[in-house]
Write a protein that holds these residues in place. Structure first.
Motif, PDB file in Angstrom:
ATOM      1  N   UNK A  17      16.942 -52.076 -70.935  1.00 38.34           N
ATOM      2  CA  UNK A  17      17.424 -53.433 -72.184  1.00 38.34           C
ATOM      3  C   UNK A  17      18.398 -52.099 -73.244  1.00 38.34           C
ATOM      4  N   UNK A  18      17.823 -50.979 -73.619  1.00 36.92           N
ATOM      5  CA  UNK A  18      18.490 -50.763 -74.897  1.00 36.92           C
ATOM      6  C   UNK A  18      20.264 -50.064 -74.025  1.00 36.92           C
ATOM      7  N   UNK A  19      20.384 -49.860 -72.596  1.00 35.82           N
ATOM      8  CA  UNK A  19      21.491 -49.605 -71.898  1.00 35.82           C
ATOM      9  C   UNK A  19      22.669 -50.976 -72.499  1.00 35.82           C
ATOM     10  N   UNK A  20      21.637 -52.515 -72.020  1.00 33.41           N
ATOM     11  CA  UNK A  20      22.476 -53.596 -72.162  1.00 33.41           C
ATOM     12  C   UNK A  20      22.883 -53.353 -73.745  1.00 33.41           C
ATOM     13  N   UNK A  21      21.842 -53.054 -74.292  1.00 33.33           N
ATOM     14  CA  UNK A  21      22.229 -53.450 -76.289  1.00 33.33           C
ATOM     15  C   UNK A  21      23.521 -53.139 -76.598  1.00 33.33           C
ATOM     16  N   UNK A  44      18.293 -48.252 -62.839  1.00 31.35           N
ATOM     17  CA  UNK A  44      18.331 -48.738 -64.310  1.00 31.35           C
ATOM     18  C   UNK A  44      18.100 -49.719 -63.515  1.00 31.35           C
ATOM     19  N   UNK A  45      17.080 -50.843 -64.722  1.00 27.92           N
ATOM     20  CA  UNK A  45      17.079 -52.871 -64.230  1.00 27.92           C
ATOM     21  C   UNK A  45      18.132 -52.814 -64.401  1.00 27.92           C
ATOM     22  N   UNK A  46      19.228 -53.381 -63.625  1.00 34.28           N
ATOM     23  CA  UNK A  46      20.852 -54.154 -64.359  1.00 34.28           C
ATOM     24  C   UNK A  46      19.965 -55.485 -64.324  1.00 34.28           C
ATOM     25  N   UNK A  47      19.392 -56.026 -63.980  1.00 36.12           N
ATOM     26  CA  UNK A  47      19.061 -57.462 -64.484  1.00 36.12           C
ATOM     27  C   UNK A  47      18.739 -57.724 -66.138  1.00 36.12           C
ATOM     28  N   UNK A  48      17.846 -55.923 -66.775  1.00 36.54           N
ATOM     29  CA  UNK A  48      17.770 -56.142 -68.176  1.00 36.54           C
ATOM     30  C   UNK A  48      18.684 -55.908 -69.050  1.00 36.54           C
ATOM     31  N   UNK A  49      19.522 -54.454 -68.195  1.00 35.52           N
ATOM     32  CA  UNK A  49      20.822 -54.516 -69.003  1.00 35.52           C
ATOM     33  C   UNK A  49      21.870 -55.487 -69.236  1.00 35.52           C
ATOM     34  N   UNK A  50      22.115 -56.530 -68.315  1.00 39.95           N
ATOM     35  CA  UNK A  50      22.978 -57.683 -67.555  1.00 39.95           C
ATOM     36  C   UNK A  50      22.808 -58.819 -69.070  1.00 39.95           C
ATOM     37  N   UNK A  51      21.090 -58.752 -69.241  1.00 33.76           N
ATOM     38  CA  UNK A  51      20.163 -59.719 -70.225  1.00 33.76           C
ATOM     39  C   UNK A  51      20.197 -59.331 -71.809  1.00 33.76           C
ATOM     40  N   UNK A  52      20.917 -58.187 -72.093  1.00 28.01           N
ATOM     41  CA  UNK A  52      20.901 -57.567 -72.719  1.00 28.01           C
ATOM     42  C   UNK A  52      22.658 -57.620 -73.829  1.00 28.01           C
ATOM     43  N   UNK A  53      23.567 -57.256 -72.218  1.00 26.27           N
ATOM     44  CA  UNK A  53      24.013 -57.069 -72.684  1.00 26.27           C
ATOM     45  C   UNK A  53      25.551 -58.482 -72.749  1.00 26.27           C
ATOM     46  N   UNK A  54      25.324 -59.000 -72.358  1.00 30.48           N
ATOM     47  CA  UNK A  54      25.903 -60.597 -72.637  1.00 30.48           C
ATOM     48  C   UNK A  54      27.153 -60.328 -71.985  1.00 30.48           C
ATOM     49  N   UNK A 155      21.012 -49.489 -82.290  1.00 28.95           N
ATOM     50  CA  UNK A 155      21.420 -49.780 -83.714  1.00 28.95           C
ATOM     51  C   UNK A 155      21.693 -48.759 -84.356  1.00 28.95           C
ATOM     52  N   UNK A 156      21.512 -47.103 -83.376  1.00 31.87           N
ATOM     53  CA  UNK A 156      22.117 -45.929 -84.139  1.00 31.87           C
ATOM     54  C   UNK A 156      23.826 -45.953 -83.160  1.00 31.87           C
TER      55      UNK A 156
END
Length: 184
Positions: A17-21, A44-54, A155-156
């Motif tokens: 999720x952090x990768x997506x963010x 990497x859980x690509x679904x979690x990445x895309x969920x936060x990457x929008x 955030x960083x």
């Protein structure tokens, strides 16, 4: 400034999720070059990445994966490691994000041309090691409270990218800042 020359490197990211963010934070600041060290794409859980990457999933799609930081920074004229902990092995004096932005804005290769500059972010739990920071040209820190000094990875990345973005936007004639890229 050519924002395409800013390379964001995530070293051993532990949370998809952090990768997506991070992708979203990069897109907010017109940066698109993501490199990931020590983690394979299939882990990497690509679904979690895309969920936060929008709408910034393409940054992840185009990310390049490396085994080591040295390999990930081989084509960069400078590499900066992020850390919240100062010390002799941590570059002595750490730059502030706005100081780093000025250095990146002026980064050139041996031929005097605008060149790639990397900003390296460590694992969410352990950050960058002393050896990893020592291998960088600079260290940068984001001032934060002694009470709770550790920032979330995305955030960083957002704060560092924002300062680089601010350094690279053109001043508008009326004194306002205009979000127009400077192409070097």
């Amino acid at each position: 400034m050519n924002f395409d020359n800013v390379v964001i490197i995530l070293d051993r990211p532990g949370e998809s999720r952090n990768i997506g963010a991070v992708c979203r934070a990069m897109a907010n600041c017109s940066m698109h070059s993501l490199r990931i060290v020590g983690t394979k794409k299939e882990d990497i859980d690509t679904e979690a990445v895309y969920r936060l990457a929008i709408h910034a999933g393409s940054i992840f799609d185009n990310a390049v994966f490396f085994d080591t930081i040295a390999e990930a920074t081989a084509d960069c004229c400078l590499a900066t490691g992020t850390t919240r902990r100062p010390g002799k092995k941590r570059k002595g004096t750490l730059l502030l994000p706005e100081d780093l932005a000025k250095i990146i804005d002026n980064a050139t290769d041996s031929k005097g041309k605008n060149a790639k500059a990397a900003v390296i972010f460590g694992n969410e739990q352990s950050g960058l090691s002393d050896d990893e920071i020592a291998s960088c040209d600079f260290g940068v820190t984001i001032p934060s409270s002694d009470e709770f000094g550790s920032l979330n990875l995305s955030h960083a990345v957002q704060l560092i990218c924002y300062e680089i973005y601010r350094a690279g936007i053109v001043p508008h004639p009326n004194g306002d800042r205009k979000s127009t890229r400077l192409n070097s």
